[in-house]
Enzyme design. Sequence first.
Site, PDB file in Angstrom:
ATOM      1  CB  CYS A   1      57.635  52.907  23.901  1.00 20.26           C
ATOM      2  SG  CYS A   1      58.276  51.409  24.614  1.00 20.26           S
TER       3      CYS A   1
ATOM      4  CB  THR B   1      53.172  47.403  21.321  1.00 24.19           C
ATOM      5  OG1 THR B   1      52.827  48.145  21.656  1.00 24.19           O
ATOM      6  CG2 THR B   1      54.472  47.399  21.073  1.00 24.19           C
TER       7      THR B   1
ATOM      8  CB  SER C   1      43.667  53.091  26.932  1.00 29.25           C
ATOM      9  OG  SER C   1      44.873  52.110  27.207  1.00 29.25           O
TER      10      SER C   1
ATOM     11  CB  CYS D   1      55.251  46.213  25.264  1.00 35.70           C
ATOM     12  SG  CYS D   1      53.999  46.722  26.282  1.00 35.70           S
TER      13      CYS D   1
ATOM     14  CB  CYS E   1      54.115  49.982  30.967  1.00 40.70           C
ATOM     15  SG  CYS E   1      53.583  52.126  29.788  1.00 40.70           S
TER      16      CYS E   1
ATOM     17  CD  GLU F   1      52.385  50.379  19.091  1.00 40.77           C
ATOM     18  OE1 GLU F   1      51.428  50.863  20.101  1.00 40.77           O
ATOM     19  OE2 GLU F   1      52.333  49.229  18.779  1.00 40.77           O
TER      20      GLU F   1
ATOM     21  CG  HIS G   1      45.533  56.353  23.939  1.00 46.94           C
ATOM     22  ND1 HIS G   1      45.762  55.092  24.036  1.00 46.94           N
ATOM     23  CD2 HIS G   1      44.974  57.764  23.449  1.00 46.94           C
ATOM     24  CE1 HIS G   1      45.887  55.842  22.397  1.00 46.94           C
ATOM     25  NE2 HIS G   1      45.735  57.456  21.692  1.00 46.94           N
TER      26      HIS G   1
HETATM   27  S1  SF4 Z   1      54.736  49.401  24.389  1.00 40.86           S
HETATM   28 FE1  SF4 Z   1      54.536  48.715  26.210  1.00 40.86          FE
HETATM   29  S2  SF4 Z   1      55.365  49.182  27.486  1.00 40.86           S
HETATM   30 FE2  SF4 Z   1      55.609  50.676  25.294  1.00 40.86          FE
HETATM   31  S3  SF4 Z   1      54.374  52.790  26.135  1.00 40.86           S
HETATM   32 FE3  SF4 Z   1      53.010  51.345  24.991  1.00 40.86          FE
HETATM   33  S4  SF4 Z   1      52.155  49.563  26.618  1.00 40.86           S
HETATM   34 FE4  SF4 Z   1      53.916  51.444  27.062  1.00 40.86          FE
END
Ligand code: SF4
Length: 381
Positions: free
Chosen positions: A121, A217, A287, A258, A26, A151, A56
């Site tokens: 990100c 996300t 992941s 996302c 991505c 995250e 990951h």
């Molecule tokens: S938020 Fe979406 S675009 Fe950003 S690193 Fe994670 S998977 Fe990728």
Amino acid sequence: MKKDFSPTLLDLDSLQIYLARHFGFCYGVENAIEIAFRTVEENPGKRIFLLSEMIHNPQVNADLQSHGVQFMQDNYGKQLISFDELTADDIVIIPAFGTTLELEKKLNGLGIQTEKYNTTCPFVEKVWNRSEQIAKKNYTIIIHGKPKHEETRATFSHASANAPSVVVKDIQQTIELAKYITGEKSLEQFYEEFKDQFSENFDATKDLERIGVVNQTTMLASDTQAIADYLKQMMIEKYKLTTANVEERFADTRDTLCYATLENQLAVSGMLETDADLAIVVGGYNSSNTSHLVELCEEKLPTYFISSEDKILSAKEILHYNFHTKKEVLTSDYLPNKKRVRILITSGASCPDALVEGVIKKVAAFFSNTINSEDLIKHFE
Ligand code: SF4
């Protein structure tokens, strides 16, 4: 957003591979990898650390390590290198999933500039901004995410700086949380049940009167939607609201997934409309977004979650990850014995395309009368 989610067919005669319309890297991951390698290139002689795994994916992380980059923490926040070892001369890169405000402050206190090497990100930052917006309107923030995921920990840290916050990992936990909204459960139970998942001084008797939902996300879109819908309904019932005035108690955040996560998930749903014998999902075992793609495929057909083509041991055996038990398992006779085998293939947002290509080539080699893959690539060119 793409509109067509039908898979691409690679017709190799006795083997038909259906590749998801959207898969793999991505924007956020590509951007983070580019910044990390550029940092290595532009800073010869400097010690370069990454707060934790960049993304990951074991291959990408191993590649970075081979360029001298050192990881400070493992995926679960366990310290591998002490912060005491850092000096103001060192470079510390913040990974794509961001970091907590506490860690950022600690690094800045050591004289380390974090802004310059921050690969967070923008889609993760978007969630933080969304949390800030609803916090300003006095809503408590419910974060749908894996409580230990970097995250989610980063989002929790940012959210709780602005408003009371609590993490829910799934719909079951959401149903339990709702019992504090309705008063079915006591405050004491909350502190035990949501241990390490709520912000300081969280008071479940009053901090759940106005709420909004944001998410990690990479969660499954349908799960986040179910969680938000459930909580919204509970607020409507408890406070005798209607859909017209529900915003008095429930913030309309829409989902904060996302685009890449959503596109990969939609592409898997599109791919699953094709009749097939099995699915192969390629990606790092830790992941989150990849495991959700596996979850979607598993509902429909035998699915093998592998980190690279090396896990395909032969035409008879495959070593694959069971993310429910968190163990690798060996399966025999995974390829059906039939005239034409149909395989669905996709990969997670942290998986380089080269790994998918490797998997396709390895599987294709088991089918003696397949078209040469190089010829096939020429055909696509
Ligand atoms: S938020 Fe979406 S675009 Fe950003 S690193 Fe994670 S998977 Fe990728």
